[in-house]
Design a protein around this motif. Structure first.
Motif, short mmCIF file in Angstrom:
data_model
loop_
_atom_site.label_atom_id
_atom_site.label_comp_id
_atom_site.label_asym_id
_atom_site.label_seq_id
_atom_site.Cartn_x
_atom_site.Cartn_y
_atom_site.Cartn_z
N ALA A 170 7.56 -9.04 -11.51
CA ALA A 170 6.28 -9.64 -11.14
C ALA A 170 5.23 -8.57 -10.89
O ALA A 170 5.54 -7.44 -10.50
N VAL A 171 3.98 -8.95 -11.11
CA VAL A 171 2.83 -8.10 -10.79
C VAL A 171 2.00 -8.82 -9.75
O VAL A 171 1.88 -10.05 -9.79
N ARG A 172 1.47 -8.06 -8.78
CA ARG A 172 0.76 -8.65 -7.65
C ARG A 172 -0.57 -7.94 -7.43
O ARG A 172 -0.67 -6.72 -7.49
N GLY A 173 -1.60 -8.74 -7.13
CA GLY A 173 -2.86 -8.22 -6.64
C GLY A 173 -3.07 -8.72 -5.22
O GLY A 173 -2.79 -9.88 -4.92
N SER A 174 -3.55 -7.86 -4.31
CA SER A 174 -3.67 -8.25 -2.91
C SER A 174 -4.95 -7.72 -2.29
O SER A 174 -5.57 -6.78 -2.80
N TYR A 175 -5.33 -8.34 -1.18
CA TYR A 175 -6.55 -7.98 -0.47
C TYR A 175 -6.32 -8.16 1.02
O TYR A 175 -5.68 -9.13 1.45
N THR A 176 -6.80 -7.23 1.85
CA THR A 176 -6.76 -7.39 3.30
C THR A 176 -8.09 -7.00 3.91
O THR A 176 -8.84 -6.20 3.34
N ALA A 177 -8.37 -7.55 5.08
CA ALA A 177 -9.59 -7.25 5.81
C ALA A 177 -9.31 -7.41 7.30
O ALA A 177 -8.32 -8.03 7.69
N THR A 178 -10.20 -6.85 8.12
CA THR A 178 -10.01 -6.92 9.57
C THR A 178 -11.23 -7.58 10.23
O THR A 178 -12.32 -7.64 9.66
#
Length: 244
Positions: free
Chosen positions: A145-153
């Protein structure tokens, strides 16, 4: 794997391990150049601690698939001197606890999201992922699998933090355990705001990412210990949850 599971279980059950978490109240008291270098070191540690965690194998969960769990993470800081200078606190590790969920969609696509907090620091972290199973996996074949991710605070005064990730992972189910391994890249940006913006410039940091873990399943219950390496930082993760 036994040592990894024991370490993360210990950290997730001892309040003192989280009491020494990061203080994100920054203040520059040194020469501007020194502060900027120290700020970059802090951002590098923050990137390792707050990036989106895999916390599961690569296989697709399918249209009816749904999972939810609680997780804990522990990251060893590589720049404790920079933390001490900018926050006035001794920060040797950053710990987080939170909840994570994922939902399967058609065509091998899974969506995921998490919410977590840094105990003692009033910092909230949220993120999302989109994962596509190139190989959905089966009894005789692995999943890829290939994954794209994003995080913020939110909750960090005078600072805006965002990170993005891209990785590929491989897993293979073996009766009640599914080991997995993955690698990718993480990009993070920390932008000073307010008073801090007059003292520090924006920092963009990026590095390779490697992770390995295993999901142990007992009926609906799942336990997933995971080790992660981002740049020079070691991170230990643990998820306990259910999948349907």
């Amino acid at each position: 794997m036994r040592r990894l599971l024991a370490a993360v279980l210990t950290l997730s059950t001892v309040p003192g391990a989280w009491a020494a978490s990061a203080d994100f109240d920054f203040s520059c008291q040194n020469a501007p150049l020194d502060c900027q270098q120290q700020f970059r070191g802090v951002v590098e540690d923050t990137r390792a601690a707050l990036n989106y965690k895999a916390l599961g194998p690569a296989e697709a969960t399918g249209l009816l698939g749904f999972g939810i769990g609680a997780f804990a993470t522990y990251t060893e800081t590589e720049n404790p001197g920079a933390w001490r200078s900018l926050t006035g606190s001794d920060v040797d590790q950053v710990g987080m606890v939170g909840v994570v969920a994922h939902k399967g969609l058609p065509f091998g696509i899974d969506l995921g999201a998490f919410y977590t907090t840094v105990p003692g620091a009033d910092v909230d972290v949220f993120g999302a992922e989109v994962r596509y199973a190139i190989l959905e996996g089966g009894v005789a074949s692995p999943a890829l699998a290939v994954r794209g991710s994003y995080t913020a605070t939110s909750g960090i005064d005078d600072l805006k933090y965002r990170s993005y990730g891209l990785d590929v992972s491989l897993s293979k189910g073996l009766t009640f355990v599914t080991p997995y391994v993955g690698a990718g890249y993480v990009w993070a940006t920390a932008t000073p705001e307010g008073t801090l913006a007059t003292q520090l410039d924006k920092e963009d940091v990026s590095s390779e990412r490697f992770f390995v873990g295993a999901r142990f399943s007992l009926l609906l219950l799942e336990i997933t210990p995971e080790y992660e390496r981002i740049g020079d930082n070691n991170t230990y993760n643990l998820r306990v949850g259910f999948s349907f």
